[in-house]
Design an enzyme around this catalytic site. Structure first.
Site, mmCIF file in Angstrom:
data_model
loop_
_atom_site.group_PDB
_atom_site.id
_atom_site.type_symbol
_atom_site.label_atom_id
_atom_site.label_comp_id
_atom_site.label_asym_id
_atom_site.label_seq_id
_atom_site.Cartn_x
_atom_site.Cartn_y
_atom_site.Cartn_z
ATOM 1 C CG HIS A 61 -6.438 27.171 15.953
ATOM 2 N ND1 HIS A 61 -5.877 26.088 15.325
ATOM 3 C CD2 HIS A 61 -6.906 27.973 14.955
ATOM 4 C CE1 HIS A 61 -5.974 26.238 14.006
ATOM 5 N NE2 HIS A 61 -6.609 27.374 13.761
ATOM 6 C CB SER A 73 -14.309 19.918 46.774
ATOM 7 O OG SER A 73 -13.230 19.351 47.489
ATOM 8 C CE LYS A 77 -12.486 22.190 42.869
ATOM 9 N NZ LYS A 77 -11.825 22.456 41.595
ATOM 10 C CD GLU A 103 -15.738 17.747 35.766
ATOM 11 O OE1 GLU A 103 -15.186 16.796 36.339
ATOM 12 O OE2 GLU A 103 -15.753 18.899 36.238
#
Ligand code: ARG
Length: 460
Positions: A155, A276, A282, A289
Protein backbone atom coordinates in the site's frame (compact mmCIF):
# COMPACT_ATOMS: atom_id res chain seq x y z
CA UNK A 1 -0.38 -0.04 -65.49
CA UNK A 2 -1.06 -1.95 -62.26
CA UNK A 3 0.25 -5.51 -62.00
CA UNK A 4 -3.41 -6.50 -61.57
CA UNK A 5 -4.75 -4.06 -64.19
CA UNK A 6 -6.06 -6.57 -66.76
CA UNK A 7 -9.63 -6.61 -65.58
CA UNK A 8 -9.97 -2.84 -65.21
CA UNK A 9 -11.07 -0.24 -67.75
CA UNK A 10 -10.10 2.82 -65.75
CA UNK A 11 -7.17 3.86 -63.60
CA UNK A 12 -7.73 4.11 -59.88
CA UNK A 13 -8.50 7.54 -58.51
CA UNK A 14 -5.36 9.26 -57.22
CA UNK A 15 -6.96 9.46 -53.78
CA UNK A 16 -7.52 5.72 -53.83
CA UNK A 17 -3.90 5.10 -54.78
CA UNK A 18 -2.75 7.02 -51.73
CA UNK A 19 -5.43 5.55 -49.52
CA UNK A 20 -4.73 1.98 -50.55
CA UNK A 21 -0.97 2.20 -50.53
CA UNK A 22 1.01 0.67 -47.71
CA UNK A 23 4.49 1.19 -49.15
CA UNK A 24 5.22 4.07 -46.76
CA UNK A 25 5.19 1.62 -43.87
CA UNK A 26 5.67 -1.86 -45.31
CA UNK A 27 8.82 -0.98 -47.25
CA UNK A 28 10.76 -1.83 -44.10
CA UNK A 29 10.05 -5.51 -44.94
CA UNK A 30 11.98 -5.29 -48.24
CA UNK A 31 14.63 -7.79 -47.16
CA UNK A 32 12.12 -10.36 -45.95
CA UNK A 33 10.08 -9.88 -49.12
CA UNK A 34 13.10 -10.41 -51.34
CA UNK A 35 14.47 -13.42 -49.45
CA UNK A 36 10.98 -14.97 -49.37
CA UNK A 37 10.62 -14.44 -53.12
CA UNK A 38 14.08 -15.86 -53.80
CA UNK A 39 13.22 -19.01 -51.83
CA UNK A 40 9.92 -19.29 -53.71
CA UNK A 41 11.70 -18.87 -57.07
CA UNK A 42 14.32 -21.44 -56.14
CA UNK A 43 11.61 -23.94 -55.24
CA UNK A 44 9.65 -23.21 -58.45
CA UNK A 45 12.80 -24.03 -60.44
CA UNK A 46 13.64 -27.11 -58.44
CA UNK A 47 10.11 -28.49 -58.82
CA UNK A 48 10.15 -27.85 -62.60
CA UNK A 49 7.27 -25.35 -62.35
CA UNK A 50 9.35 -22.65 -64.06
CA UNK A 51 12.51 -23.19 -66.15
CA UNK A 52 15.72 -23.50 -64.15
CA UNK A 53 17.35 -20.58 -66.02
CA UNK A 54 14.42 -18.30 -65.15
CA UNK A 55 14.56 -19.39 -61.53
CA UNK A 56 18.24 -18.59 -61.36
CA UNK A 57 17.88 -15.27 -63.13
CA UNK A 58 15.06 -14.27 -60.75
CA UNK A 59 17.09 -15.20 -57.66
CA UNK A 60 20.19 -13.40 -58.89
CA UNK A 61 18.26 -10.27 -59.84
CA UNK A 62 16.35 -10.22 -56.56
CA UNK A 63 19.64 -10.18 -54.68
CA UNK A 64 20.89 -7.35 -56.89
CA UNK A 65 17.73 -5.41 -56.10
CA UNK A 66 18.36 -6.06 -52.40
CA UNK A 67 21.86 -4.65 -52.72
CA UNK A 68 20.60 -1.61 -54.60
CA UNK A 69 17.96 -0.94 -51.96
CA UNK A 70 20.59 -1.13 -49.23
CA UNK A 71 22.78 1.29 -51.14
CA UNK A 72 19.82 3.66 -51.25
CA UNK A 73 19.55 3.45 -55.04
CA UNK A 74 15.93 2.32 -55.26
CA UNK A 75 12.86 4.54 -54.98
CA UNK A 76 9.58 2.85 -54.24
CA UNK A 77 6.37 4.03 -55.91
CA UNK A 78 3.16 4.77 -54.05
CA UNK A 79 1.22 3.64 -57.12
CA UNK A 80 2.75 0.19 -56.87
CA UNK A 81 0.80 -0.06 -53.62
CA UNK A 82 2.95 -2.18 -51.36
CA UNK A 83 6.42 -3.65 -50.93
CA UNK A 84 5.42 -6.90 -52.62
CA UNK A 85 4.33 -5.29 -55.88
CA UNK A 86 7.11 -2.72 -55.81
CA UNK A 87 9.76 -5.43 -55.75
CA UNK A 88 7.97 -7.51 -58.38
CA UNK A 89 7.65 -4.48 -60.62
CA UNK A 90 11.35 -3.67 -60.32
CA UNK A 91 12.18 -7.31 -61.02
CA UNK A 92 10.05 -7.31 -64.18
CA UNK A 93 11.53 -4.01 -65.32
CA UNK A 94 14.97 -5.60 -65.10
CA UNK A 95 14.39 -9.07 -66.59
CA UNK A 96 11.04 -8.95 -68.36
CA UNK A 97 9.18 -12.23 -68.92
CA UNK A 98 11.33 -14.28 -66.56
CA UNK A 99 10.36 -11.89 -63.76
CA UNK A 100 6.69 -12.33 -64.60
CA UNK A 101 7.01 -15.99 -63.58
CA UNK A 102 7.91 -15.25 -59.94
CA UNK A 103 4.32 -14.94 -58.72
CA UNK A 104 3.37 -18.44 -59.99
CA UNK A 105 1.47 -20.36 -57.30
CA UNK A 106 1.56 -17.44 -54.92
CA UNK A 107 -0.70 -14.62 -53.76
CA UNK A 108 0.12 -11.44 -51.92
CA UNK A 109 -2.05 -12.86 -49.16
CA UNK A 110 0.35 -15.67 -48.32
CA UNK A 111 3.30 -13.47 -49.27
CA UNK A 112 2.47 -10.76 -46.76
CA UNK A 113 1.82 -13.37 -44.07
CA UNK A 114 5.28 -14.78 -44.78
CA UNK A 115 6.99 -11.38 -44.72
CA UNK A 116 5.50 -10.31 -41.40
CA UNK A 117 6.39 -13.61 -39.79
CA UNK A 118 9.98 -13.35 -41.03
CA UNK A 119 10.20 -9.74 -39.90
CA UNK A 120 8.79 -10.41 -36.44
CA UNK A 121 10.94 -13.49 -35.89
CA UNK A 122 14.03 -11.28 -36.12
CA UNK A 123 12.51 -8.63 -33.90
CA UNK A 124 11.54 -11.15 -31.24
CA UNK A 125 15.14 -12.33 -31.08
CA UNK A 126 16.46 -8.77 -30.93
CA UNK A 127 14.09 -7.83 -28.12
CA UNK A 128 14.89 -11.05 -26.28
CA UNK A 129 18.57 -10.12 -26.42
CA UNK A 130 17.77 -6.73 -24.88
CA UNK A 131 15.80 -8.41 -22.11
CA UNK A 132 18.79 -10.66 -21.45
CA UNK A 133 21.02 -7.59 -21.03
CA UNK A 134 18.52 -6.14 -18.60
CA UNK A 135 18.58 -9.44 -16.67
CA UNK A 136 22.37 -9.37 -16.47
CA UNK A 137 22.29 -5.83 -15.11
CA UNK A 138 19.72 -6.86 -12.51
CA UNK A 139 21.84 -9.83 -11.43
CA UNK A 140 24.88 -7.59 -11.01
CA UNK A 141 22.91 -5.05 -9.02
CA UNK A 142 21.55 -7.83 -6.82
CA UNK A 143 24.91 -9.47 -6.30
CA UNK A 144 26.41 -6.17 -5.15
CA UNK A 145 23.59 -5.37 -2.75
CA UNK A 146 22.82 -8.52 -0.80
CA UNK A 147 23.19 -6.55 2.45
CA UNK A 148 21.74 -3.23 1.33
CA UNK A 149 18.64 -2.89 3.49
CA UNK A 150 15.61 -0.86 2.52
CA UNK A 151 11.97 -0.99 3.53
CA UNK A 152 9.67 -3.20 1.48
CA UNK A 153 6.24 -1.64 0.95
CA UNK A 154 2.62 -2.66 0.74
CA UNK A 155 0.00 0.00 0.00
CA UNK A 156 3.06 2.23 -0.43
CA UNK A 157 3.40 2.12 3.37
CA UNK A 158 6.61 0.83 4.90
CA UNK A 159 6.01 -2.84 5.70
CA UNK A 160 9.04 -5.03 6.38
CA UNK A 161 12.77 -4.64 5.73
CA UNK A 162 14.17 -6.41 2.67
CA UNK A 163 17.39 -6.09 0.71
CA UNK A 164 17.92 -4.11 -2.46
CA UNK A 165 19.10 -7.40 -3.99
CA UNK A 166 15.75 -8.99 -3.20
CA UNK A 167 13.94 -6.07 -4.79
CA UNK A 168 16.03 -6.29 -7.98
CA UNK A 169 15.49 -10.03 -8.15
CA UNK A 170 11.73 -9.47 -8.09
CA UNK A 171 12.15 -7.62 -11.39
CA UNK A 172 14.48 -10.35 -12.60
CA UNK A 173 11.63 -12.85 -12.25
CA UNK A 174 9.22 -10.62 -14.17
CA UNK A 175 11.66 -10.19 -17.01
CA UNK A 176 12.40 -13.91 -16.98
CA UNK A 177 8.71 -14.56 -17.64
CA UNK A 178 8.84 -11.95 -20.40
CA UNK A 179 11.66 -13.88 -22.05
CA UNK A 180 9.81 -17.16 -21.68
CA UNK A 181 6.68 -15.63 -23.20
CA UNK A 182 8.68 -14.37 -26.17
CA UNK A 183 10.22 -17.81 -26.66
CA UNK A 184 6.75 -19.22 -26.80
CA UNK A 185 5.48 -16.55 -29.16
CA UNK A 186 8.47 -17.25 -31.41
CA UNK A 187 7.37 -20.87 -31.78
CA UNK A 188 3.99 -19.89 -33.20
CA UNK A 189 5.50 -17.19 -35.41
CA UNK A 190 8.03 -19.63 -36.83
CA UNK A 191 5.57 -21.36 -39.18
CA UNK A 192 5.68 -20.91 -42.94
CA UNK A 193 2.47 -19.87 -44.75
CA UNK A 194 3.61 -19.80 -48.42
CA UNK A 195 1.67 -22.27 -50.58
CA UNK A 196 -1.63 -21.14 -49.07
CA UNK A 197 -2.19 -18.93 -52.11
CA UNK A 198 -4.97 -16.38 -51.87
CA UNK A 199 -6.96 -18.68 -49.58
CA UNK A 200 -7.33 -22.11 -51.19
CA UNK A 201 -3.78 -23.27 -51.79
CA UNK A 202 -2.72 -23.97 -55.34
CA UNK A 203 -2.76 -26.67 -58.00
CA UNK A 204 0.98 -26.30 -58.63
CA UNK A 205 2.99 -29.02 -56.90
CA UNK A 206 4.90 -26.59 -54.69
CA UNK A 207 7.41 -28.02 -52.25
CA UNK A 208 6.37 -26.11 -49.16
CA UNK A 209 8.78 -27.95 -46.89
CA UNK A 210 11.69 -26.89 -49.06
CA UNK A 211 10.71 -23.22 -48.75
CA UNK A 212 10.32 -23.59 -44.99
CA UNK A 213 13.75 -25.15 -44.69
CA UNK A 214 15.28 -22.58 -47.01
CA UNK A 215 13.92 -19.70 -44.88
CA UNK A 216 14.63 -21.27 -41.49
CA UNK A 217 11.05 -22.05 -40.47
CA UNK A 218 10.23 -24.96 -38.16
CA UNK A 219 7.07 -26.08 -39.93
CA UNK A 220 4.46 -25.17 -42.54
CA UNK A 221 0.95 -23.92 -41.79
CA UNK A 222 -1.74 -26.62 -41.76
CA UNK A 223 -4.71 -24.83 -43.31
CA UNK A 224 -4.58 -22.41 -46.22
CA UNK A 225 -7.62 -20.44 -45.09
CA UNK A 226 -6.24 -19.97 -41.59
CA UNK A 227 -2.73 -19.22 -42.84
CA UNK A 228 -3.76 -16.11 -44.78
CA UNK A 229 -6.23 -14.81 -42.22
CA UNK A 230 -4.16 -15.42 -39.10
CA UNK A 231 -2.53 -12.51 -37.30
CA UNK A 232 -2.57 -14.18 -33.89
CA UNK A 233 1.22 -14.12 -33.78
CA UNK A 234 1.24 -10.32 -34.10
CA UNK A 235 -1.43 -9.97 -31.42
CA UNK A 236 0.45 -12.39 -29.23
CA UNK A 237 3.68 -10.47 -29.68
CA UNK A 238 2.04 -7.14 -28.90
CA UNK A 239 0.52 -8.69 -25.82
CA UNK A 240 3.94 -10.00 -24.73
CA UNK A 241 5.35 -6.54 -25.37
CA UNK A 242 2.53 -4.91 -23.41
CA UNK A 243 3.46 -7.06 -20.43
CA UNK A 244 7.14 -6.13 -20.86
CA UNK A 245 6.12 -2.46 -20.79
CA UNK A 246 3.81 -2.99 -17.82
CA UNK A 247 6.84 -4.33 -15.94
CA UNK A 248 9.06 -1.48 -17.08
CA UNK A 249 6.41 1.04 -16.12
CA UNK A 250 6.19 -0.34 -12.58
CA UNK A 251 9.97 -0.28 -12.31
CA UNK A 252 10.03 3.26 -13.71
CA UNK A 253 7.42 4.38 -11.24
CA UNK A 254 9.54 3.06 -8.36
CA UNK A 255 12.67 4.71 -9.72
CA UNK A 256 10.81 8.00 -10.05
CA UNK A 257 9.60 7.75 -6.46
CA UNK A 258 12.99 6.62 -5.21
CA UNK A 259 14.80 9.49 -6.87
CA UNK A 260 12.47 12.10 -5.31
CA UNK A 261 13.74 14.07 -2.31
CA UNK A 262 11.02 12.45 -0.23
CA UNK A 263 12.59 9.01 -0.71
CA UNK A 264 16.15 9.78 -1.80
CA UNK A 265 16.97 6.09 -2.28
CA UNK A 266 18.65 6.51 -5.66
CA UNK A 267 20.16 9.19 -7.80
CA UNK A 268 20.07 8.92 -11.57
CA UNK A 269 23.35 9.55 -13.30
CA UNK A 270 23.55 12.97 -14.95
CA UNK A 271 23.74 11.24 -18.32
CA UNK A 272 20.24 9.84 -17.76
CA UNK A 273 18.54 12.89 -16.30
CA UNK A 274 17.39 16.23 -17.61
CA UNK A 275 17.05 19.69 -16.18
CA UNK A 276 14.27 22.24 -16.17
CA UNK A 277 14.19 25.27 -18.45
CA UNK A 278 13.03 27.47 -15.56
CA UNK A 279 13.91 25.82 -12.24
CA UNK A 280 17.71 25.70 -11.92
CA UNK A 281 17.72 23.15 -9.11
CA UNK A 282 15.82 20.46 -11.01
CA UNK A 283 17.13 17.09 -12.03
CA UNK A 284 14.30 15.10 -13.50
CA UNK A 285 14.02 11.36 -14.14
CA UNK A 286 12.74 11.90 -17.69
CA UNK A 287 13.95 8.57 -19.01
CA UNK A 288 11.93 6.59 -16.49
CA UNK A 289 8.93 8.85 -17.05
CA UNK A 290 9.08 8.42 -20.82
CA UNK A 291 9.30 4.67 -20.49
CA UNK A 292 6.25 4.82 -18.22
CA UNK A 293 4.47 6.99 -20.79
CA UNK A 294 5.41 4.90 -23.80
CA UNK A 295 3.75 1.93 -22.12
CA UNK A 296 0.47 3.53 -23.21
CA UNK A 297 1.49 3.42 -26.87
CA UNK A 298 2.30 -0.26 -26.70
CA UNK A 299 -1.02 -1.08 -25.02
CA UNK A 300 -2.63 1.02 -27.74
CA UNK A 301 -1.07 -1.17 -30.42
CA UNK A 302 -2.48 -4.27 -28.77
CA UNK A 303 -5.97 -2.73 -28.74
CA UNK A 304 -5.55 -1.66 -32.36
CA UNK A 305 -4.64 -5.16 -33.49
CA UNK A 306 -7.39 -6.86 -31.51
CA UNK A 307 -9.92 -4.40 -32.86
CA UNK A 308 -8.76 -4.72 -36.48
CA UNK A 309 -9.11 -8.48 -36.32
CA UNK A 310 -12.41 -8.54 -34.47
CA UNK A 311 -15.26 -10.08 -36.51
CA UNK A 312 -13.25 -10.32 -39.74
CA UNK A 313 -14.70 -13.07 -41.90
CA UNK A 314 -12.22 -15.58 -43.33
CA UNK A 315 -9.95 -15.28 -45.10
CA UNK A 316 -7.86 -12.21 -46.07
CA UNK A 317 -9.49 -8.78 -45.84
CA UNK A 318 -7.80 -5.51 -46.62
CA UNK A 319 -8.42 -4.42 -43.04
CA UNK A 320 -5.45 -6.58 -42.21
CA UNK A 321 -3.06 -4.19 -43.94
CA UNK A 322 -3.58 -2.00 -40.86
CA UNK A 323 -1.77 -4.55 -38.70
CA UNK A 324 1.68 -3.34 -39.67
CA UNK A 325 1.92 0.15 -38.25
CA UNK A 326 0.57 -1.10 -34.94
CA UNK A 327 2.93 -4.02 -34.50
CA UNK A 328 5.90 -2.08 -35.90
CA UNK A 329 5.28 0.75 -33.46
CA UNK A 330 5.05 -1.66 -30.53
CA UNK A 331 8.30 -3.33 -31.56
CA UNK A 332 10.10 -0.02 -32.21
CA UNK A 333 8.95 1.43 -28.90
CA UNK A 334 10.09 -1.53 -26.84
CA UNK A 335 13.40 -1.60 -28.70
CA UNK A 336 13.89 2.06 -27.88
CA UNK A 337 12.97 1.70 -24.21
CA UNK A 338 14.93 -1.39 -23.19
CA UNK A 339 18.55 -0.35 -23.87
CA UNK A 340 18.19 3.12 -22.40
CA UNK A 341 16.39 1.75 -19.37
CA UNK A 342 19.09 -0.87 -18.79
CA UNK A 343 21.90 1.65 -19.06
CA UNK A 344 20.13 4.11 -16.80
CA UNK A 345 19.79 1.35 -14.21
CA UNK A 346 23.44 0.34 -14.43
CA UNK A 347 24.56 3.97 -13.99
CA UNK A 348 22.22 4.76 -11.11
CA UNK A 349 23.76 5.64 -7.72
CA UNK A 350 22.30 4.05 -4.59
CA UNK A 351 21.82 6.14 -1.44
CA UNK A 352 22.19 3.23 0.93
CA UNK A 353 22.10 5.32 4.11
CA UNK A 354 18.76 6.81 3.17
CA UNK A 355 17.37 3.37 2.43
CA UNK A 356 18.57 2.10 5.79
CA UNK A 357 17.19 5.11 7.64
CA UNK A 358 13.82 4.64 5.97
CA UNK A 359 13.80 1.00 7.05
CA UNK A 360 14.47 2.12 10.64
CA UNK A 361 11.31 4.20 10.67
CA UNK A 362 7.80 3.03 10.07
CA UNK A 363 8.02 0.11 12.54
CA UNK A 364 9.14 -2.27 9.81
CA UNK A 365 10.28 -4.73 12.51
CA UNK A 366 6.87 -4.94 14.23
CA UNK A 367 6.10 -8.37 12.73
CA UNK A 368 9.44 -9.63 13.99
CA UNK A 369 8.74 -8.55 17.57
CA UNK A 370 5.38 -10.30 17.41
CA UNK A 371 7.24 -13.38 16.12
CA UNK A 372 9.70 -12.95 19.03
CA UNK A 373 6.82 -13.21 21.50
CA UNK A 374 5.47 -16.25 19.65
CA UNK A 375 8.87 -17.95 19.93
CA UNK A 376 8.65 -17.29 23.71
CA UNK A 377 5.30 -19.07 23.83
CA UNK A 378 2.60 -16.44 23.19
CA UNK A 379 -0.11 -17.28 20.55
CA UNK A 380 0.34 -15.14 17.40
CA UNK A 381 -2.98 -13.29 17.66
CA UNK A 382 -2.21 -12.19 21.24
CA UNK A 383 1.30 -11.16 20.22
CA UNK A 384 -0.19 -9.13 17.34
CA UNK A 385 -2.34 -7.21 19.80
CA UNK A 386 0.47 -6.59 22.31
CA UNK A 387 2.73 -5.22 19.58
CA UNK A 388 -0.12 -3.13 18.18
CA UNK A 389 -0.35 -1.40 21.55
CA UNK A 390 3.44 -1.07 21.65
CA UNK A 391 3.40 0.67 18.24
CA UNK A 392 0.68 3.03 19.43
CA UNK A 393 2.81 3.87 22.51
CA UNK A 394 5.85 4.48 20.28
CA UNK A 395 3.86 6.80 18.00
CA UNK A 396 2.62 8.80 21.01
CA UNK A 397 6.15 9.01 22.42
CA UNK A 398 7.90 9.53 19.12
CA UNK A 399 10.16 6.50 19.43
CA UNK A 400 11.14 3.52 17.33
CA UNK A 401 10.47 0.10 18.87
CA UNK A 402 14.14 -0.68 19.36
CA UNK A 403 14.55 2.64 21.23
CA UNK A 404 12.29 1.43 24.06
CA UNK A 405 13.98 0.73 27.40
CA UNK A 406 13.84 -2.69 29.02
CA UNK A 407 11.35 -1.32 31.54
CA UNK A 408 9.11 -0.04 28.80
CA UNK A 409 9.26 -3.44 27.05
CA UNK A 410 8.38 -5.24 30.28
CA UNK A 411 5.33 -2.99 30.62
CA UNK A 412 3.92 -4.67 27.51
CA UNK A 413 4.95 -8.24 28.30
CA UNK A 414 6.94 -9.87 31.06
CA UNK A 415 8.37 -12.45 28.66
CA UNK A 416 10.42 -9.82 26.78
CA UNK A 417 14.11 -10.05 27.71
CA UNK A 418 17.44 -8.39 26.86
CA UNK A 419 17.85 -10.52 23.72
CA UNK A 420 14.98 -8.59 22.14
CA UNK A 421 17.34 -5.87 20.90
CA UNK A 422 19.37 -8.36 18.89
CA UNK A 423 16.31 -10.22 17.62
CA UNK A 424 14.57 -7.20 16.17
CA UNK A 425 17.51 -5.51 14.49
CA UNK A 426 16.92 -4.79 10.80
CA UNK A 427 19.80 -7.10 9.90
CA UNK A 428 18.17 -9.94 11.81
CA UNK A 429 14.76 -9.21 10.30
CA UNK A 430 16.26 -9.76 6.85
CA UNK A 431 18.76 -12.53 7.59
CA UNK A 432 16.14 -14.54 9.48
CA UNK A 433 14.02 -14.86 6.35
CA UNK A 434 16.13 -17.51 4.71
CA UNK A 435 13.09 -19.38 3.49
CA UNK A 436 13.32 -20.19 -0.24
CA UNK A 437 12.15 -17.08 -2.08
CA UNK A 438 12.88 -14.88 0.95
CA UNK A 439 15.13 -11.80 1.28
CA UNK A 440 17.98 -13.30 3.38
CA UNK A 441 21.29 -13.01 1.57
CA UNK A 442 21.65 -16.78 1.29
CA UNK A 443 18.19 -17.16 -0.27
CA UNK A 444 18.77 -14.33 -2.71
CA UNK A 445 22.17 -15.77 -3.63
CA UNK A 446 20.47 -19.04 -4.48
CA UNK A 447 18.00 -17.28 -6.76
CA UNK A 448 20.83 -15.31 -8.36
CA UNK A 449 22.47 -18.64 -9.19
CA UNK A 450 19.24 -20.06 -10.60
CA UNK A 451 18.87 -16.87 -12.59
CA UNK A 452 22.32 -17.17 -14.10
CA UNK A 453 21.61 -20.80 -14.99
CA UNK A 454 18.43 -19.70 -16.73
CA UNK A 455 20.30 -17.12 -18.81
CA UNK A 456 23.10 -19.56 -19.66
CA UNK A 457 20.54 -22.16 -20.72
CA UNK A 458 18.95 -19.89 -23.32
CA UNK A 459 20.16 -20.70 -26.80
CA UNK A 460 21.23 -17.32 -28.04
N1 ARG B 1 -0.39 -4.78 -48.67
C1 ARG B 1 -1.24 -5.89 -48.34
C2 ARG B 1 -1.23 -6.07 -46.83
O1 ARG B 1 -0.39 -5.51 -46.22
C3 ARG B 1 -0.78 -7.13 -49.02
C4 ARG B 1 -1.84 -8.14 -49.32
C5 ARG B 1 -2.81 -7.59 -50.27
N2 ARG B 1 -3.64 -8.56 -50.85
C6 ARG B 1 -4.73 -8.19 -51.49
N3 ARG B 1 -5.41 -9.07 -52.08
N4 ARG B 1 -5.12 -6.95 -51.54
O2 ARG B 1 -2.04 -6.74 -46.25
Amino acid sequence: MKLWGGRFQKNTDKLVDDFNSSISFDSRMYRQDILGSAAHAKMLGKCGIIPAEDSELIQKTLLEILEDIEKGQVEFETDAEDIHMNIEKILISRIGDAGKKLHTGRSRNDQVALDIRMYLKEEILAIRQMLISLEETLLDLAENNLDTILPGYTHLQRAQPISFAHHMMAYFQMVRRDIERLNDCYKRTNIMPLGSGALAGTTYPLDRQMVALELGFDAITENSLDAVSDRDFAIELSSCLSIVMMHLSRFSEELILWSSHEFGFVEMDDAYSTGSSIMPQKKNPDVAELVRGKTGRVYGSLMTLLTIMKSLPLAYNKDMQEDKEAIFDAVDTVKMCLPVFTRMLAAMKLRKQNMYRAAQGGFTNATDIADYLVKKGMPFRSAHEVIGKMVMYCIQNNKAIDELSMDEFKGFSEIIEEDVYREISLEKCVSGRKIPGGPAAESVLRSIQTGRQFLNGLNR
